[in-house]
Design an enzyme around this catalytic site. Sequence first.
Site, PDB file in Angstrom:
ATOM      1  N   ALA A  83       0.835  -1.212   0.000  1.00 59.56           N
ATOM      2  CA  ALA A  83       0.000   0.000   0.000  1.00 59.56           C
ATOM      3  C   ALA A  83       0.863   1.253   0.000  1.00 59.56           C
ATOM      4  CB  ALA A  83      -0.930  -0.005   1.210  1.00 59.56           C
ATOM      5  N   THR A 131      11.153   0.805  -3.663  1.00 65.90           N
ATOM      6  CA  THR A 131      11.504   1.193  -5.029  1.00 65.90           C
ATOM      7  C   THR A 131      12.989   1.524  -5.160  1.00 65.90           C
ATOM      8  OG1 THR A 131      11.170   2.992  -6.628  1.00 65.90           O
ATOM      9  CG2 THR A 131      10.738   3.519  -4.359  1.00 65.90           C
ATOM     10  N   ASP A 132      13.493   1.427  -6.393  1.00 63.10           N
ATOM     11  CA  ASP A 132      14.879   1.840  -6.659  1.00 63.10           C
ATOM     12  C   ASP A 132      15.034   3.361  -6.604  1.00 63.10           C
ATOM     13  OD1 ASP A 132      13.539   2.498  -9.016  1.00 63.10           O
ATOM     14  OD2 ASP A 132      14.891   1.402 -10.354  1.00 63.10           O
ATOM     15  N   GLU A 133      13.894   4.082  -6.605  1.00 62.40           N
ATOM     16  CA  GLU A 133      13.990   5.544  -6.664  1.00 62.40           C
ATOM     17  C   GLU A 133      14.587   6.144  -5.384  1.00 62.40           C
ATOM     18  OE1 GLU A 133      10.781   7.616  -8.549  1.00 62.40           O
ATOM     19  OE2 GLU A 133      10.076   5.799  -9.546  1.00 62.40           O
ATOM     20  N   TYR A 157       7.850  11.513  -3.625  1.00 62.50           N
ATOM     21  CA  TYR A 157       7.533  10.077  -3.605  1.00 62.50           C
ATOM     22  C   TYR A 157       8.732   9.278  -3.113  1.00 62.50           C
ATOM     23  CZ  TYR A 157       7.207   5.298  -5.428  1.00 62.50           C
ATOM     24  OH  TYR A 157       7.241   3.929  -5.549  1.00 62.50           O
ATOM     25  N   ALA A 159      11.332  10.241  -1.499  1.00 64.90           N
ATOM     26  CA  ALA A 159      11.698  10.568  -0.111  1.00 64.90           C
ATOM     27  C   ALA A 159      10.763   9.865   0.868  1.00 64.90           C
ATOM     28  CB  ALA A 159      11.652  12.081   0.095  1.00 64.90           C
ATOM     29  N   LYS A 161       9.187   7.022   0.351  1.00 68.55           N
ATOM     30  CA  LYS A 161       9.524   5.587   0.358  1.00 68.55           C
ATOM     31  C   LYS A 161      10.839   5.377   1.132  1.00 68.55           C
ATOM     32  CE  LYS A 161       7.661   2.621  -1.360  1.00 68.55           C
ATOM     33  NZ  LYS A 161       6.518   1.755  -0.906  1.00 68.55           N
ATOM     34  N   ASN A 186      11.250  -0.183 -12.307  1.00 69.16           N
ATOM     35  CA  ASN A 186       9.926   0.090 -12.895  1.00 69.16           C
ATOM     36  C   ASN A 186       9.231  -1.200 -13.315  1.00 69.16           C
ATOM     37  OD1 ASN A 186      10.530   2.822 -12.790  1.00 69.16           O
ATOM     38  ND2 ASN A 186       9.806   3.206 -14.862  1.00 69.16           N
ATOM     39  N   ASN A 187       8.021  -1.389 -12.848  1.00 70.32           N
ATOM     40  CA  ASN A 187       7.231  -2.574 -13.243  1.00 70.32           C
ATOM     41  C   ASN A 187       6.307  -2.228 -14.397  1.00 70.32           C
ATOM     42  OD1 ASN A 187       6.546  -4.691 -10.395  1.00 70.32           O
ATOM     43  ND2 ASN A 187       8.345  -3.419 -10.741  1.00 70.32           N
ATOM     44  N   PRO A 212       3.039  12.006 -24.436  1.00 74.94           N
ATOM     45  CA  PRO A 212       3.912  13.012 -23.828  1.00 74.94           C
ATOM     46  C   PRO A 212       5.220  12.417 -23.332  1.00 74.94           C
ATOM     47  CG  PRO A 212       2.107  12.412 -22.330  1.00 74.94           C
ATOM     48  CD  PRO A 212       1.924  11.592 -23.572  1.00 74.94           C
ATOM     49  N   ARG A 221      15.467   4.050 -17.596  1.00 77.75           N
ATOM     50  CA  ARG A 221      14.797   3.263 -16.555  1.00 77.75           C
ATOM     51  C   ARG A 221      15.053   1.780 -16.817  1.00 77.75           C
ATOM     52  NH1 ARG A 221      15.016   7.565 -14.941  1.00 77.75           N
ATOM     53  NH2 ARG A 221      13.378   8.995 -14.236  1.00 77.75           N
ATOM     54  N   PRO A 303      10.084  18.457 -12.826  1.00 77.04           N
ATOM     55  CA  PRO A 303      11.122  19.009 -11.941  1.00 77.04           C
ATOM     56  C   PRO A 303      11.847  17.894 -11.183  1.00 77.04           C
ATOM     57  CG  PRO A 303       8.910  19.879 -11.383  1.00 77.04           C
ATOM     58  CD  PRO A 303       8.728  18.886 -12.481  1.00 77.04           C
TER      59      PRO A 303
HETATM   60  P1  NAD Z   1      -0.623   1.440  -6.991  1.00 78.66           P
HETATM   61  O1  NAD Z   1      -0.711   2.923  -6.832  1.00 78.66           O
HETATM   62  O2  NAD Z   1      -1.093   0.819  -8.254  1.00 78.66           O
HETATM   63  O3  NAD Z   1      -1.424   0.717  -5.816  1.00 78.66           O
HETATM   64  C1  NAD Z   1      -1.374   1.170  -4.486  1.00 78.66           C
HETATM   65  C2  NAD Z   1      -2.511   0.485  -3.730  1.00 78.66           C
HETATM   66  O4  NAD Z   1      -2.432   0.900  -2.349  1.00 78.66           O
HETATM   67  C3  NAD Z   1      -3.902   0.869  -4.238  1.00 78.66           C
HETATM   68  O5  NAD Z   1      -4.715  -0.280  -4.308  1.00 78.66           O
HETATM   69  C4  NAD Z   1      -4.417   1.812  -3.161  1.00 78.66           C
HETATM   70  O6  NAD Z   1      -5.835   1.804  -3.032  1.00 78.66           O
HETATM   71  C5  NAD Z   1      -3.732   1.261  -1.933  1.00 78.66           C
HETATM   72  N1  NAD Z   1      -3.594   2.262  -0.856  1.00 78.66           N
HETATM   73  C6  NAD Z   1      -3.121   3.528  -0.988  1.00 78.66           C
HETATM   74  N2  NAD Z   1      -3.152   4.143   0.199  1.00 78.66           N
HETATM   75  C7  NAD Z   1      -3.602   3.236   1.107  1.00 78.66           C
HETATM   76  C8  NAD Z   1      -3.832   3.269   2.497  1.00 78.66           C
HETATM   77  N3  NAD Z   1      -3.585   4.377   3.210  1.00 78.66           N
HETATM   78  N4  NAD Z   1      -4.304   2.163   3.119  1.00 78.66           N
HETATM   79  C9  NAD Z   1      -4.566   1.041   2.389  1.00 78.66           C
HETATM   80  N5  NAD Z   1      -4.377   0.955   1.061  1.00 78.66           N
HETATM   81  C10 NAD Z   1      -3.898   2.042   0.428  1.00 78.66           C
HETATM   82  O7  NAD Z   1       0.890   1.081  -6.688  1.00 78.66           O
HETATM   83  P2  NAD Z   1       1.806  -0.045  -7.346  1.00 78.66           P
HETATM   84  O8  NAD Z   1       2.410   0.484  -8.583  1.00 78.66           O
HETATM   85  O9  NAD Z   1       1.071  -1.310  -7.365  1.00 78.66           O
HETATM   86  O10 NAD Z   1       2.969  -0.133  -6.255  1.00 78.66           O
HETATM   87  C11 NAD Z   1       2.856  -0.998  -5.129  1.00 78.66           C
HETATM   88  C12 NAD Z   1       4.077  -0.811  -4.247  1.00 78.66           C
HETATM   89  O11 NAD Z   1       5.244  -1.135  -5.001  1.00 78.66           O
HETATM   90  C13 NAD Z   1       4.274   0.612  -3.753  1.00 78.66           C
HETATM   91  O12 NAD Z   1       4.727   0.555  -2.426  1.00 78.66           O
HETATM   92  C14 NAD Z   1       5.350   1.188  -4.655  1.00 78.66           C
HETATM   93  O13 NAD Z   1       6.096   2.164  -3.992  1.00 78.66           O
HETATM   94  C15 NAD Z   1       6.161  -0.050  -4.957  1.00 78.66           C
HETATM   95  N6  NAD Z   1       6.883  -0.049  -6.250  1.00 78.66           N
HETATM   96  C16 NAD Z   1       6.195   0.194  -7.408  1.00 78.66           C
HETATM   97  C17 NAD Z   1       6.874   0.135  -8.625  1.00 78.66           C
HETATM   98  C18 NAD Z   1       6.168   0.346  -9.947  1.00 78.66           C
HETATM   99  O14 NAD Z   1       6.818   0.359 -10.981  1.00 78.66           O
HETATM  100  N7  NAD Z   1       4.837   0.486  -9.962  1.00 78.66           N
HETATM  101  C19 NAD Z   1       8.251  -0.152  -8.649  1.00 78.66           C
HETATM  102  C20 NAD Z   1       8.902  -0.401  -7.437  1.00 78.66           C
HETATM  103  C21 NAD Z   1       8.200  -0.357  -6.250  1.00 78.66           C
END
Ligand code: NAD
Length: 352
Positions: A83, A131-133, A157, A159, A161, A186-187, A212, A221, A303
Amino acid sequence: MQNLLVTGGAGFIGSNFIHYTRSQRPEVNLVVLDALTYAGNRANLAHYEGTPGFTFVHGNILDTSLVETLLIENNIDAIVHFAAESHVDRSITGPSAFIDTNVVGTHSLLQAARKVWENELDKHHFHHVSTDEVYGTLGPTDPAFTEQTPYAPNSPYAASKAASDHLVRAYHHTYGMPVTTSNCSNNYGPYQFPEKLLPLCLLNILYGKPLPIYGDGSQIRDWLHVDDHNVGLWLILDKGRLGETYNIGGHNEWKNLDTVQLLCELVDECFAMDTTLIARFTKAPASKGMSSKELITFVTDRPGHDSRYAIDAGKIGTELGYKPVNSFRSGLVSTIQWYLTNESWWQVLRKV
Ligand code: NAD
């Protein structure tokens, strides 16, 4: 591992993790806790609702007493924490939500787990998905990020994480919390909300809208298919050493412009092979005998835009035997096919 609490399981990676776990680990009972923000979609998990071993709870990770109740009533032995607020652009226009969910929310979860698991920490596992960020940005010839790379987050974001990663680490060192953390690149794949680069560009192609590209599109990435991420997560859940962090990446660095150009070529190939797409998407360039690349439009850079991320996934490879299997091309083709086959899923989201 029998009873798993998955936070954010209705989002992109979380829902793919649920699909993967249902098919590969049907014996695991899953409790999904999700606040259903704009990024969460209960429809992603619809076919499990009402089935044995699956429970969906609409709730917030900030609600510590709810989390405590879920941990106790479901006898949860592991948490996989997805989440988060996850979109960098949104963190620039509205950082507060990122602090609330990513920092305070992660801390609330840790507090609840510590309280409920206090007397038998060794029987539990808290895995934090990051994340790698958090590592900041690389120059063109810098070595890839390792688990030893100092944190240097550049967006709100990243910061937020980074702060959550530090809290997870601190709970291990201070309270003995049985944690692991993964930092992934990145997934891409099915069920990704169409604000992120690949689904945004795909749907824009289908409707003949501009694609864009920030700045000159030279930002690099590393791309990983979401199923390869899930393989890594399960290796860590099964065999990861507590207190450790693991980088997960695809050895697959691409400039953003090249990524979008590849997407354009693959979409055009889909139109050439399936002529029914021409009637469905009349505004797509391929329906008019043109190349999707003609939609590419350069826009003012974001930015603080990091110029390059690259992951050294050597540790998880050597220690846990991790190896991504999807090539970028085949993974992208299957992702495009998923979006073309599941139009009703994204048509709803286009109106959000
Ligand atoms: P996403 O934005 O698609 O999903 C986030 C989910 O968390 C959503 O279902 C949302 O409803 C839920 N959520 C948000 N706030 C909440 C809260 N306060 N309580 C309960 N649920 C809550 O994100 P994602 O792309 O699936 O990423 C999932 C995780 O993986 C994140 O922690 C992200 O930082 C990490 N991550 C993502 C990527 C990527 O490329 N997408 C890469 C590396 C790491």
